[in-house]
Design a protein around this motif. Structure first.
Motif, short mmCIF file in Angstrom:
data_model
loop_
_atom_site.label_atom_id
_atom_site.label_comp_id
_atom_site.label_asym_id
_atom_site.label_seq_id
_atom_site.Cartn_x
_atom_site.Cartn_y
_atom_site.Cartn_z
N ASP A 66 0.97 -1.18 0.20
CA ASP A 66 -0.06 0.05 -0.04
C ASP A 66 1.06 1.35 -0.03
O ASP A 66 0.49 2.35 -0.65
N GLN A 67 1.98 1.23 0.79
CA GLN A 67 2.85 2.45 0.69
C GLN A 67 3.67 2.78 -0.74
O GLN A 67 3.75 3.54 -1.09
N ALA A 68 3.96 1.43 -1.28
CA ALA A 68 4.54 1.70 -2.49
C ALA A 68 3.55 2.34 -3.51
O ALA A 68 3.91 3.10 -4.30
N ILE A 69 2.45 1.91 -3.53
CA ILE A 69 1.24 2.43 -4.17
C ILE A 69 1.06 3.98 -3.94
O ILE A 69 1.06 4.90 -4.89
N SER A 70 1.16 4.29 -2.72
CA SER A 70 0.95 5.47 -2.23
C SER A 70 1.94 6.41 -2.76
O SER A 70 1.72 7.54 -3.19
#
Length: 102
Positions: A66-70
């Motif tokens: 999720d952090q990578a996509i964010s």
């Protein structure tokens, strides 16, 4: 940043490591963290995007995913670089990898 980028590749492609993918995640997040904390350095964002494109499939933790996509969404909004292709590729690879784990 260059040192962390090199560490990602050296750890990921280390033939002597059985857990090379997990070893590469720490330096990968260092690259992303440096890019995020130095937002005015556009080249840093591109390096981090490239690292995610090349090695992001190694991320197994849902929160880290999720952090990578964010981060990719942030780059798209802040810099105007179209990261949707990277997002789509990562989500596809993660879905495929998750099927093998189950």
């Amino acid at each position: 940043m260059i040192a962390h980028t090199c560490q990602v590749y050296l750890r990921l492609y280390n033939p002597n490591s059985n857990i090379a993918q997990q070893d590469a995640i720490g330096p990968m997040y260092s690259v992303i963290g440096l890019a995020r904390s130095n937002a005015w350095v556009e080249d840093a964002n591109f390096v981090a995007c490239y690292i995610l494109r090349a090695c992001g499939h190694c991320i197994t933790n849902p929160e880290q995913r999720d952090q990578a996509i964010s981060f990719l969404d942030y780059v798209k909004d802040a810099v105007g670089y179209d990261t949707q292709g990277i997002v789509d590729m990562l989500q596809s690879r993660w879905t495929t990898m998750d099927r093998f784990i189950e």
